[in-house]
Scaffold this motif. Structure first.
Motif, short mmCIF file in Angstrom:
data_model
loop_
_atom_site.label_atom_id
_atom_site.label_comp_id
_atom_site.label_asym_id
_atom_site.label_seq_id
_atom_site.Cartn_x
_atom_site.Cartn_y
_atom_site.Cartn_z
N ASP A 29 13.24 -14.68 7.69
CA ASP A 29 11.92 -15.07 7.60
C ASP A 29 11.10 -15.01 8.80
OD1 ASP A 29 12.07 -15.92 4.74
OD2 ASP A 29 13.07 -17.91 5.25
N PHE A 30 11.69 -14.23 9.67
CA PHE A 30 11.04 -14.13 10.89
C PHE A 30 10.55 -12.66 11.07
CE2 PHE A 30 13.39 -17.90 12.09
CZ PHE A 30 12.49 -18.61 12.82
N GLU A 31 9.23 -12.42 11.58
CA GLU A 31 9.07 -10.95 11.82
C GLU A 31 8.16 -10.98 13.29
OE1 GLU A 31 7.41 -8.73 8.06
OE2 GLU A 31 6.62 -10.78 8.11
N VAL A 32 8.82 -9.83 13.84
CA VAL A 32 8.12 -9.65 15.34
C VAL A 32 7.08 -8.69 14.90
CG1 VAL A 32 8.52 -8.76 17.71
CG2 VAL A 32 10.11 -10.14 16.51
N LEU A 33 5.99 -8.59 15.42
CA LEU A 33 4.73 -7.65 15.22
C LEU A 33 3.96 -7.33 16.68
CD1 LEU A 33 3.00 -10.08 12.45
CD2 LEU A 33 4.65 -8.01 12.04
N PHE A 34 3.59 -6.26 16.81
CA PHE A 34 2.83 -5.61 17.68
C PHE A 34 1.27 -5.33 17.12
CE2 PHE A 34 0.98 -1.82 19.50
CZ PHE A 34 0.73 -2.18 20.91
N SER A 35 0.26 -6.00 17.88
CA SER A 35 -0.81 -6.29 17.19
C SER A 35 -1.92 -5.95 18.50
CB SER A 35 -1.28 -7.66 16.96
OG SER A 35 -0.16 -8.13 16.25
N PRO A 36 -2.48 -4.39 18.45
CA PRO A 36 -3.59 -3.99 19.30
C PRO A 36 -4.81 -4.38 18.68
CG PRO A 36 -2.47 -2.27 17.75
CD PRO A 36 -1.61 -3.36 17.58
N THR A 37 -5.80 -4.78 19.31
CA THR A 37 -6.91 -5.44 18.85
C THR A 37 -8.11 -4.99 19.59
OG1 THR A 37 -6.05 -7.60 18.30
CG2 THR A 37 -8.12 -7.86 18.64
N ASN A 62 -7.97 -6.10 14.04
CA ASN A 62 -6.55 -5.48 14.78
C ASN A 62 -5.55 -5.21 13.52
OD1 ASN A 62 -6.12 -8.90 14.41
ND2 ASN A 62 -4.06 -7.90 14.49
N VAL A 63 -4.52 -4.64 13.58
CA VAL A 63 -3.64 -3.84 12.59
C VAL A 63 -2.35 -4.51 13.12
CG1 VAL A 63 -2.37 -2.49 11.52
CG2 VAL A 63 -4.80 -2.13 11.77
N ASP A 64 -1.50 -5.61 12.59
CA ASP A 64 -0.12 -5.76 12.86
C ASP A 64 0.84 -4.70 12.34
OD1 ASP A 64 -0.95 -8.26 13.62
OD2 ASP A 64 -0.71 -9.34 11.83
N PHE A 65 1.74 -4.38 13.27
CA PHE A 65 2.70 -3.28 13.26
C PHE A 65 4.05 -4.01 13.36
CE2 PHE A 65 -0.95 -0.91 14.87
CZ PHE A 65 -1.03 0.24 13.77
N ARG A 66 4.98 -3.77 12.28
CA ARG A 66 6.16 -4.62 12.34
C ARG A 66 7.26 -3.96 13.25
NH1 ARG A 66 7.98 -4.43 7.01
NH2 ARG A 66 7.11 -6.60 6.43
N ARG A 68 0.91 -1.34 0.04
CA ARG A 68 0.10 0.12 -0.01
C ARG A 68 1.06 1.34 0.06
NH1 ARG A 68 -5.37 -0.56 1.89
NH2 ARG A 68 -6.14 -2.75 1.17
N THR A 69 0.32 2.19 -0.43
CA THR A 69 0.95 3.64 -0.46
C THR A 69 0.72 4.81 0.22
OG1 THR A 69 -0.59 4.42 -2.52
CG2 THR A 69 1.47 3.16 -3.19
N GLU A 70 -0.29 4.43 1.12
CA GLU A 70 -0.80 5.41 2.11
C GLU A 70 0.26 5.64 3.18
OE1 GLU A 70 -4.80 2.76 1.89
OE2 GLU A 70 -2.69 2.61 1.46
N GLU A 71 0.02 6.90 3.74
CA GLU A 71 1.42 7.29 4.37
C GLU A 71 1.15 6.94 5.94
OE1 GLU A 71 2.63 11.61 6.63
OE2 GLU A 71 1.06 11.76 5.08
N TRP A 72 -0.04 6.52 6.25
CA TRP A 72 0.09 5.86 7.63
C TRP A 72 0.70 4.51 7.54
CZ3 TRP A 72 -2.47 1.38 9.04
CH2 TRP A 72 -3.31 0.51 8.26
N VAL A 73 0.34 3.84 6.26
CA VAL A 73 1.19 2.30 6.37
C VAL A 73 2.46 2.37 6.58
CG1 VAL A 73 1.25 0.45 4.82
CG2 VAL A 73 -1.02 1.43 5.10
N LYS A 74 3.06 3.34 5.92
CA LYS A 74 4.43 3.71 5.94
C LYS A 74 5.10 4.00 7.14
CE LYS A 74 4.63 2.19 1.48
NZ LYS A 74 4.92 0.63 0.92
N PHE A 75 4.34 4.87 7.58
CA PHE A 75 4.81 5.70 8.63
C PHE A 75 5.04 4.76 10.06
CE2 PHE A 75 3.96 8.51 12.45
CZ PHE A 75 5.42 9.15 12.53
N LEU A 76 3.96 3.88 10.03
CA LEU A 76 3.71 3.15 11.35
C LEU A 76 4.04 1.64 10.97
CD1 LEU A 76 0.11 4.23 12.23
CD2 LEU A 76 2.19 4.77 13.26
N SER A 77 4.76 1.47 9.80
CA SER A 77 5.16 0.04 9.31
C SER A 77 4.25 -0.99 9.64
CB SER A 77 6.30 -0.30 10.23
OG SER A 77 7.60 0.52 10.04
#
Length: 363
Positions: A115-123, A105-109, A60-69
């Motif tokens: 191949d591992f990712e740590v995510l913060f997920s407020p729901t 919820n949204v997952d924030f990287r 996605r190209t929205e600013e919030w997606v890039k800014f918040l990862s």
């Protein structure tokens, strides 16, 4: 489990296209234990399941997606067996019922390594709990079947292949109704989950399935007005509140803003110690019809939806408990860059006061 595996394998076969957006479906097994004041003192082993449908946001190209990862947005159906959480209630075993919930919820990287990712997920979600004070009058935990569900935690995603991933998560999970009906003892748990995720594509007419991003003014005066209620103890009646909040807000970009303002709350009824319905101790009681505070906070905007949180100090509040501070948090939805609707919970320490529903305007 076989039924969930069938969904993981069969649904993706329905969507095959070169011009598509990546989605996924997932299953998780959940185990949890209650913590805090309200917990299972006889038995404390909660189990459950969740089914997730999600969309990958990385292209996605929205600013919030890039800014918040932001990596994913997910929609979840959840079942939990709270009858496996048992309490000694007046000499008998009391199970807390079953939970049927829907959440998003949204997952924030936070970090990626190979191949591992740590995510913060407020729901945030809405839960139906089968047992209340109305189904069992001896209990004092849930005043209503419908409760809000708040969950926040850290997860790990491991990409097995292009189409499959393993997921795990450790989180804090909370159920309560925001004091809309009393009692509102609520339940807190520490939960862990493990699951599998299957990626697939859905055909689209454009390369990216996204809405134009709502732009907000960098700085503005704003006014929010909402109405809410606080329930009376074990009866389906309530005390009502009106919240009025003028503020000045400043956005450093289209995602992150800060604000300072006033918060005025009007009580339709003031504290009367001789009335049983209002004698249950809570820190939002007032001897007078108005209380006024000043607060500072932040707004995190994700296109049309934003999360808001403020911490405040009372300038005028005739409280039987000499309450000095408060906090509030909630969601906004922007109809236009200047107008929208909001739902805000006000609380004192760890105790919900009321939830207001209303409108806001940025001038």
């Amino acid at each position: 489990m076989k039924k969930f595996y069938f969904l993981l394998t069969a649904i993706p076969l329905l969507f095959q296209s070169q011009n598509s957006v990546e989605h996924f479906i997932g299953y998780n097994f959940i185990t949890a234990q209650s913590v805090g004041k309200i917990k299972g003192d006889i038995k404390n082993n909660i189990y459950g399941h969740s089914l997730t449908f999600g969309t990958n946001l990385e292209n996605r190209t929205e600013e919030w997606v890039k800014f918040l990862s932001a990596k994913n947005i997910k929609y979840n159906l959840i079942y939990l067996d709270l009858d496996q959480m048992q309490n000694n209630l007046w000499g008998r075993n009391y199970g807390f019922g079953e939970v049927y919930a829907a959440s998003a919820n949204v997952d924030f990287r936070l970090m990626k390594f190979r191949d591992f990712e740590v995510l913060f997920s407020p729901t945030l979600g809405l839960a139906y709990i089968t047992k209340t004070v109305h189904t069992d009058p001896d209990s004092y935990f849930f005043g209503s079947h419908l409760n809000a569900m708040f969950d926040a935690g850290l997860g790990i995603q491991y990409d097995l292949t292009k189409n499959y991933a393993l997921t795990s998560r450790l989180s804090f999970l909370h159920f309560s109704n925001g004091a809309i009906q009393l009692p509102n003892a609520g339940v807190n748990t520490i939960s862990a989950s493990i699951g599998i995720q299957r990626n697939f594509n859905i055909p689209t007419h454009t390369e990216q399935d996204q809405q134009p991003e709502t732009q907000v003014k960098k700085q503005a005066l704003e006014i929010a007005i909402g109405v809410g209620q606080r329930g009376k103890y074990k009866v389906k009646e309530a005390f009502y509140r009106v919240a009025i909040s003028p503020a000045y807000s400043y956005f450093i970009n289209n995602t992150l803003g800060f604000k300072i303002g006033l918060d005025a709350v009007y009580y339709d009824q003031v504290f009367n110690p001789e009335v049983y319905d209002d004698s249950v101790p809570y820190w939002g009681k007032s001897w007078e019809h108005w209380r006024i505070g000043t607060s500072v906070g932040t707004e995190i905007k994700m296109n049309k939806v934003s999360f808001n949180a403020n911490y405040g100090y009372y300038l005028y509040f005739k409280s039987p408990y000499n309450q000095k501070t408060y906090w509030k948090a909630g969601l906004r939805y922007y109809f236009t860059p200047k107008l929208g609707a909001e739902s805000i919970m006000t609380a004192h320490q760890v105790q919900a006061d009321f939830i207001s529903f209303g409108l806001f305007a940025r001038l």
